[in-house]
Enzyme design. Structure first.
Site, PDB file in Angstrom:
ATOM      1  N   HIS A  66     -30.118   8.002  47.091  1.00 49.07           N
ATOM      2  CA  HIS A  66     -29.168   8.723  47.942  1.00 49.07           C
ATOM      3  C   HIS A  66     -27.865   8.248  47.699  1.00 49.07           C
ATOM      4  CE1 HIS A  66     -28.281  10.281  52.141  1.00 49.07           C
ATOM      5  NE2 HIS A  66     -27.031   9.736  51.812  1.00 49.07           N
ATOM      6  N   HIS A  68     -23.477   9.208  47.258  1.00 51.33           N
ATOM      7  CA  HIS A  68     -22.204  10.336  47.097  1.00 51.33           C
ATOM      8  C   HIS A  68     -21.277  10.333  46.069  1.00 51.33           C
ATOM      9  CE1 HIS A  68     -23.129  11.443  51.533  1.00 51.33           C
ATOM     10  NE2 HIS A  68     -23.873  10.537  51.551  1.00 51.33           N
ATOM     11  N   GLN A 161     -20.833  18.380  54.964  1.00 50.03           N
ATOM     12  CA  GLN A 161     -20.346  17.415  55.563  1.00 50.03           C
ATOM     13  C   GLN A 161     -19.710  17.706  56.839  1.00 50.03           C
ATOM     14  OE1 GLN A 161     -19.591  13.179  54.590  1.00 50.03           O
ATOM     15  NE2 GLN A 161     -20.012  14.132  56.825  1.00 50.03           N
ATOM     16  N   HIS A 219     -28.797  14.396  56.101  1.00 48.93           N
ATOM     17  CA  HIS A 219     -28.281  13.341  56.830  1.00 48.93           C
ATOM     18  C   HIS A 219     -28.777  13.591  58.453  1.00 48.93           C
ATOM     19  CE1 HIS A 219     -25.969  12.476  53.399  1.00 48.93           C
ATOM     20  NE2 HIS A 219     -25.300  11.648  53.926  1.00 48.93           N
ATOM     21  N   GLU A 222     -27.695  10.023  62.063  1.00 45.41           N
ATOM     22  CA  GLU A 222     -26.764   8.885  61.631  1.00 45.41           C
ATOM     23  C   GLU A 222     -25.681   8.679  62.743  1.00 45.41           C
ATOM     24  OE1 GLU A 222     -24.329   9.652  58.150  1.00 45.41           O
ATOM     25  OE2 GLU A 222     -24.291   7.308  57.582  1.00 45.41           O
ATOM     26  N   ASP A 318     -25.650   4.927  48.952  1.00 44.41           N
ATOM     27  CA  ASP A 318     -24.813   5.772  49.479  1.00 44.41           C
ATOM     28  C   ASP A 318     -23.405   5.905  49.099  1.00 44.41           C
ATOM     29  OD1 ASP A 318     -24.732   7.671  51.526  1.00 44.41           O
ATOM     30  OD2 ASP A 318     -24.403   6.244  53.230  1.00 44.41           O
TER      31      ASP A 318
END
Ligand code: 17E
Ligand code: FE2
Length: 440
Positions: A66, A68, A161, A219, A222, A318
């Site tokens: 994971h 980005h 997102q 996701h 969170e 992340d």
């Protein structure tokens, strides 16, 4: 023979080390030919590169489950995340997103992949924001995926997102991202406007994954809201669709706030469903608890409890210097060390599990179990760590001495001994492996 590694300690998966030492032989085609017990009397084959391991730990590569890569190396652009919340991070990124170009994304993503490869990471799952009318980052990362194909595998998650249902055109963009070659379908149910939108977004993600034969990685939850319970929806969908271990819930930090009765129910459901969890300790120790006074929550998923329930859990990095984490190196051993403290996986039998969470457990998240490992027929992807055990590799945060990809030397980090001029002694090399009480 392309290469032979002699006298290595073999990481056997699940935190365990195989007894004795082994030799690993790599065939011309770049795959593992044989793994045999080490015999110092045996003549090495006449051809191929000979690597003397001297008992170093030989493991299949680190796996990043994971990250980005589209947002990496943008911290402070156009402004820093002053509150340190997830929400302000998303707002900062939304501004930065306007100025994305293909070269910008390719440059930053490639740089971080180079760092990761140098540190032994040869399988990466990156999320990629697809709430962008131009899908610039998606096309750029697909290009990166092709360029690096010969040395490492890159999976791209179409990550909405700013939402699938609540974001105007979100569903269309997600479909378009899949059409343009995303490997995995993402979602962000806790960010959708209502609970119903959140559920609808997961239904959509699973329907698309089923239709296109893809995996799901959302996701999920969170947020420090004990009422955020989308992970149960995700698990139920994974069960009913048959996607099971092809589905992953990332972050799930709300779990850190669930009551005992609900946690028990959830442990059972998640174990039955086969879904994976990915905890991202850097991001979530940073982002969560920001709306709390004291006592302040840790904002992490139930790592220890879910492992005990039989759920596969992995650790992800992340962020690398982006609106959600100003630091980050892409080094999984840092993730593991931070994660094991955050989750209190500090028992002698738990520390090796943290190593599994950045290797074989992370590989299971990506679904690469067939080709991952040190077995005849597997691609010769491995690293030699200057440590006697997984726990030592985590404790001393070693860099791999060699990273081998498809039988080819990809990265080399020479050991860098430290000389210490201790009072009353001749300057000497410090042995950081020494146990207390062993000094004469
Ligand atoms: N986006 C998000 O929703 N959550 C995160 N932790 C990151 C990006 C890094
Ligand atoms: Fe993330």
């Amino acid at each position: 023979m392309l290469m032979i590694v002699r006298g290595a300690r073999l990481y056997a998966g699940d935190g365990r080390v195989a007894p004795g030492l082994v030799d690993v032989e790599v065939a011309e085609g770049g795959h593992i030919a044989r793994v045999v017990p080490y015999d110092d009397q045996r003549e090495p084959p006449g051809t191929g590169t000979l690597v003397e391991a001297h008992g170093a730990l030989l493991s299949a590569p680190f796996v990043e489950p994971h990250i980005h890569l589209d947002t990496a190396l943008t911290a402070g652009e156009p402004r820093p995340n002053a509150s340190g919340t997830l929400w302000e991070g998303i707002a900062c990124w939304s501004e930065r997103k306007q100025s994305l170009t293909r070269e910008d994304v390719i440059g930053r993503a490639t740089e971080v992949l180079r760092w990761q490869a140098a540190q032994g990471v040869l399988h990466v799952r990156t999320h990629c924001d697809v709430t962008d009318d131009r899908l610039v980052a998606l096309d750029a990362l697909a290009e990166v995926r092709d360029r690096v194909r010969d040395v490492l595998t890159l999976q791209i998650v179409a990550f909405p997102q700013e939402g699938i249902v609540s974001y105007p055109g979100g569903e269309k963009l997600l479909r378009e991202a899949i059409a343009r070659g995303a490997d995995v379908v993402g979602a962000i149910p806790h960010f959708e406007d209502t609970r119903e939108d959140g559920v609808a977004s997961l239904n959509l993600a699973f329907a698309l994954a089923e239709r296109h034969g893809l995996r799901v990685d959302a996701h999920c939850d969170e947020i420090d809201d004990e009422q955020s319970r989308f992970v149960e929806v995700l698990a139920a969908l994974a069960l009913r669709s048959g996607l099971r271990e092809r589905a992953t819930a990332s972050h799930t930090t709300a779990m850190g706030s669930y009551n005992g009765a609900y946690s028990y129910k959830l442990q059972r459901l998640l174990a039955r469903s086969g879904v994976n969890l990915v905890a991202n300790p850097f991001a979530n120790l940073n982002l969560q608890g920001r709306f709390d006074g004291y006592p302040k929550r840790r904002g992490l998923t139930q790592v220890k409890e879910m492992l005990a329930a039989g759920v596969n859990v992995a650790f992800g990095h992340d962020d690398v210097m982006d609106p959600w984490n100003a630091l980050g190196t892409g080094n999984p051993l840092q993730t593991a060390l931070l994660g094991l403290y955050a989750a209190q996986l500090t028992g002698a039998d738990e520390i090796p599990t943290a190593f599994a969470m950045i290797t074989d457990r992370a590989a299971a998240v990506l679904g690469i179990t067939e080709e991952y490992g040190i077995r005849p027929g597997c691609p010769a992807d491995f690293m030699l760590l200057p440590a006697e055990s997984p726990a030592e590799a985590v404790r001393r945060q070693v860099r791999p001495r060699y990273v081998i990809s498809r039988g080819r030397l990809l990265a080399h980090t020479p050991d860098a001994p430290t000389q210490l001029g201790w009072p009353g002694e001749e300057p000497a090399e410090v042995d950081f492996t020494r146990r207390t009480g062993q000094r004469s």
